[in-house]
Design an enzyme around this catalytic site. Sequence first.
Site, PDB file in Angstrom:
ATOM      1  N   LYS A 149      42.561  38.854  31.125  1.00  0.00           N
ATOM      2  CA  LYS A 149      41.466  38.932  32.076  1.00  0.00           C
ATOM      3  C   LYS A 149      40.750  40.273  31.984  1.00  0.00           C
ATOM      4  CE  LYS A 149      41.539  40.338  36.215  1.00  0.00           C
ATOM      5  NZ  LYS A 149      41.840  40.623  37.645  1.00  0.00           N
ATOM      6  N   ASP A 187      39.527  35.308  37.334  1.00  0.00           N
ATOM      7  CA  ASP A 187      40.298  35.934  38.401  1.00  0.00           C
ATOM      8  C   ASP A 187      40.634  34.865  39.441  1.00  0.00           C
ATOM      9  OD1 ASP A 187      37.886  35.440  39.663  1.00  0.00           O
ATOM     10  OD2 ASP A 187      37.733  37.434  40.561  1.00  0.00           O
TER      11      ASP A 187
END
Length: 219
Positions: free
Chosen positions: A120, A138
Amino acid sequence: MSKAAAKAFITALAEANPDAESELIFRNTFELLVSVVLSAQATDKSVNKATKGLFEHAPDPKSMAELGEAGIAQYIKTIGLWRAKAHNVALLCEQLLERHGGDVPADRKSLEALAGVGRKTANVVMNVAFGADTMAVDTHIFRIGNRTGLAPGKTTRQVEDGLVARIPKDMLRPAHHWLILHGRYVCKARAPECWRCPATQWCLYPDKRLTPPRTKEAA
């Protein structure tokens, strides 16, 4: 959700918030990288508050490495997991100096080899700093992908792959910001404000809240 519906959904978000961008405050790629590492399980607002003093004292990998784990910790105690994050940031700075001459690498393999950097974080840095067509998933984007039917998946990687497959390539990079901000301020975790959503007609969520809750005054 079909590709056509996905395009319409994303287009609606884009038209509602055309200038969407990261809410982290940073002046360069290094500060972006550190901010994203610190943002895990913390709000952007809390990270910005912590990094203001940190970046004033240590604006680059060399000065941050010299500050050390204990020094970094003094600035970030207000955010979650600060001990582990202080350790990772100190090590990350040493790795940047040793492996990359103090520069932040632009490729995924090198980024993910740095302390505290997962997929991420790498996706965010590649997207924001280097203009790559990446989708960083997220908690907000994971929720939207599943709730709306845009890209259902049991894991963040499954949601990421679904978004990449459905969102038109020319919209993929900014879609990262459109989706995050939409999840943060409209499609909220506990009480999605569907009456404010510009894309509700394409959303497959079965329990849409199309009218705002009545206030005590109205009742």
